[in-house]
Design a protein around this motif. Structure first.
Motif, mmCIF file in Angstrom:
data_model
loop_
_atom_site.group_PDB
_atom_site.id
_atom_site.type_symbol
_atom_site.label_atom_id
_atom_site.label_comp_id
_atom_site.label_asym_id
_atom_site.label_seq_id
_atom_site.Cartn_x
_atom_site.Cartn_y
_atom_site.Cartn_z
ATOM 1 N N GLY A 118 17.276 -20.113 -45.011
ATOM 2 C CA GLY A 118 17.670 -20.356 -45.940
ATOM 3 C C GLY A 118 18.537 -18.929 -46.142
ATOM 4 O O GLY A 118 19.918 -19.073 -46.031
ATOM 5 N N ARG A 165 22.599 -15.611 -53.418
ATOM 6 C CA ARG A 165 22.596 -16.338 -53.784
ATOM 7 C C ARG A 165 24.366 -17.404 -54.991
ATOM 8 O O ARG A 165 24.145 -17.463 -55.520
ATOM 9 C CB ARG A 165 21.610 -16.222 -54.959
ATOM 10 C CG ARG A 165 20.163 -15.684 -54.559
ATOM 11 C CD ARG A 165 19.554 -16.628 -53.835
ATOM 12 N NE ARG A 165 18.745 -16.201 -52.412
ATOM 13 C CZ ARG A 165 18.216 -16.831 -51.520
ATOM 14 N NH1 ARG A 165 18.119 -18.583 -51.320
ATOM 15 N NH2 ARG A 165 17.870 -15.966 -50.830
ATOM 16 N N SER A 172 25.843 -24.441 -41.551
ATOM 17 C CA SER A 172 24.940 -24.275 -40.659
ATOM 18 C C SER A 172 24.538 -26.285 -40.075
ATOM 19 O O SER A 172 23.915 -26.114 -39.533
ATOM 20 C CB SER A 172 23.796 -24.713 -42.141
ATOM 21 O OG SER A 172 23.512 -25.778 -42.737
ATOM 22 N N ARG A 178 23.493 -23.187 -35.715
ATOM 23 C CA ARG A 178 22.427 -23.493 -35.518
ATOM 24 C C ARG A 178 21.332 -22.881 -34.369
ATOM 25 O O ARG A 178 20.274 -21.619 -34.584
ATOM 26 C CB ARG A 178 22.639 -24.657 -35.662
ATOM 27 C CG ARG A 178 22.372 -25.386 -36.968
ATOM 28 C CD ARG A 178 21.659 -26.915 -37.005
ATOM 29 N NE ARG A 178 20.543 -26.220 -37.141
ATOM 30 C CZ ARG A 178 20.283 -25.931 -39.544
ATOM 31 N NH1 ARG A 178 21.327 -26.226 -39.677
ATOM 32 N NH2 ARG A 178 19.151 -26.096 -39.411
ATOM 33 N N GLY A 211 12.517 -23.933 -44.304
ATOM 34 C CA GLY A 211 13.800 -24.142 -44.181
ATOM 35 C C GLY A 211 14.059 -26.251 -44.471
ATOM 36 O O GLY A 211 13.153 -26.264 -44.756
ATOM 37 N N ASP A 215 14.379 -27.552 -40.887
ATOM 38 C CA ASP A 215 14.284 -28.021 -39.314
ATOM 39 C C ASP A 215 13.236 -27.475 -38.571
ATOM 40 O O ASP A 215 13.011 -27.592 -38.080
ATOM 41 C CB ASP A 215 14.961 -28.051 -38.748
ATOM 42 C CG ASP A 215 15.988 -26.799 -38.482
ATOM 43 O OD1 ASP A 215 15.622 -26.010 -39.485
ATOM 44 O OD2 ASP A 215 16.496 -26.884 -37.669
ATOM 45 N N ARG A 268 23.673 -33.829 -41.686
ATOM 46 C CA ARG A 268 24.365 -33.941 -40.516
ATOM 47 C C ARG A 268 24.043 -34.088 -38.864
ATOM 48 O O ARG A 268 22.326 -34.402 -39.086
ATOM 49 C CB ARG A 268 24.017 -31.722 -40.391
ATOM 50 C CG ARG A 268 22.906 -31.561 -40.290
ATOM 51 C CD ARG A 268 22.578 -29.970 -40.433
ATOM 52 N NE ARG A 268 21.637 -30.072 -40.356
ATOM 53 C CZ ARG A 268 21.027 -28.933 -41.406
ATOM 54 N NH1 ARG A 268 21.651 -28.315 -41.788
ATOM 55 N NH2 ARG A 268 19.408 -28.057 -40.903
HETATM 56 O O1 C5P Z 1 16.770 -22.569 -48.454
HETATM 57 P P1 C5P Z 1 18.301 -22.905 -49.607
HETATM 58 O O2 C5P Z 1 18.065 -23.532 -50.143
HETATM 59 O O3 C5P Z 1 17.713 -21.209 -49.391
HETATM 60 O O4 C5P Z 1 18.706 -22.490 -47.477
HETATM 61 C C1 C5P Z 1 20.282 -22.741 -47.820
HETATM 62 C C2 C5P Z 1 21.199 -24.169 -46.671
HETATM 63 O O5 C5P Z 1 21.063 -23.253 -45.393
HETATM 64 C C3 C5P Z 1 20.306 -25.605 -47.866
HETATM 65 O O6 C5P Z 1 21.324 -25.916 -47.116
HETATM 66 C C4 C5P Z 1 20.751 -25.834 -45.568
HETATM 67 O O7 C5P Z 1 22.265 -26.221 -45.255
HETATM 68 C C5 C5P Z 1 20.903 -24.764 -45.408
HETATM 69 N N1 C5P Z 1 19.211 -24.531 -43.708
HETATM 70 C C6 C5P Z 1 19.417 -25.231 -42.661
HETATM 71 N N2 C5P Z 1 18.593 -25.712 -41.606
HETATM 72 C C7 C5P Z 1 16.609 -24.108 -42.027
HETATM 73 C C8 C5P Z 1 17.420 -23.547 -43.426
HETATM 74 C C9 C5P Z 1 18.358 -23.535 -44.327
HETATM 75 O O8 C5P Z 1 20.152 -25.767 -41.927
HETATM 76 N N3 C5P Z 1 16.227 -24.089 -41.884
#
Ligand code: C5P
Length: 222
Positions: A35, A90, A102, A108, A128, A130, A186
């Motif tokens: 993330g 943050r 994202s 991606r 994460g 995915d 998405r």
């Molecule tokens: O984990 P965190 O809340 O910090 O992630 C922020 C954003 O990053 C998620 O809301 C999502 O949109 C994206 N994300 C993602 N795939 C991941 C990790 C995070 O799309 N593997």
């Protein structure tokens, strides 16, 4: 003991990073916060005054962005082109835009390649949305961490209060729900439990209790 790939996915604020960090420390594995990578790109988009809705412009930026991590306490340090952005990623603004950024294919593809490279030799706990479905489909341990929306919002609210961030509980609850909706609807690699992932509901559980449950699951894979 083999060096495992451990994937921890789940919705926003389900406790993934807290749990993943503890597991990585205990197992002496590398912790990877995916993330934070998407947040770093979002931070770059916002600070370079690129319109987050402009997928072509955002995609063009991606090859120029170098994301790296360094150990830090209490949180891992995050760098964008060698500049530290640990706190900045943050912010409320980054959080509000990260799901859109994202969702872009170029973003991606680049992040998935980076994540696979880091995890190639195993010995990783990666959190994460995915990881179990797309990034590391052969991971030996896949956890899907969930908790009620209210509990997740409450946890984030308490964290934010401690940092002096002024958002109300209702605002956080709404933002969490919105992000979950965008992330799970998405087109590319949506937030989804992998068929072979084990769901762990952390509602009402303490952090040590969740760690214990997951360690039992890991143990069964060894
Ligand atoms: O984990 P965190 O809340 O910090 O992630 C922020 C954003 O990053 C998620 O809301 C999502 O949109 C994206 N994300 C993602 N795939 C991941 C990790 C995070 O799309 N593997």
């Amino acid at each position: 003991m083999n060096e495992l790939q451990i994937a921890i996915d789940g919705p926003a604020s389900a406790g993934k990073s807290t749990i993943a960090k503890i597991l990585a420390t205990d197992l002496k594995y590398v912790y990877v916060d995916t993330g934070a990578m998407y947040r770093a790109i979002t931070f770059a988009v916002l600070t370079q005054n690129v319109n987050p809705k402009d997928e072509v412009a955002v995609s063009a930026m991606v090859p120029e962005l170098e994301i790296s991590f360094a150990p830090g306490n209490p949180v891992q340090k995050v760098f964008l082109n060698r500049q530290e952005i640990t706190t900045e990623i943050r912010s409320v603004e980054v959080t509000a835009n990260v799901s859109l950024i994202s969702s872009y294919a170029v973003v991606r593809t680049a992040m998935t390649a980076l994540q696979r490279k880091i995890a190639a030799d195993g010995g990783v706990v990666m959190d994460g949305r995915d990881i179990g479905t797309t990034v590391l489909p052969a991971a030996q341990v896949k956890i899907f961490l969930i908790a009620s929306v209210h509990e997740r919002a409450l946890r984030r609210y308490k964290e934010n209060q401690a940092k002096g961030m002024p958002e109300s509980l209702a605002e956080i609850e709404e933002a969490v729900q919105k992000r979950d909706h965008l992330d799970s609807t998405r087109q590319i690699s949506p937030l989804k439990k992998a068929v072979d992932a084990i769901e762990v509901d952390t509602t009402g559980l303490s952090i040590p209790e969740v760690v214990h449950v997951i360690k039992e699951i890991i143990h069964q894979q060894q």
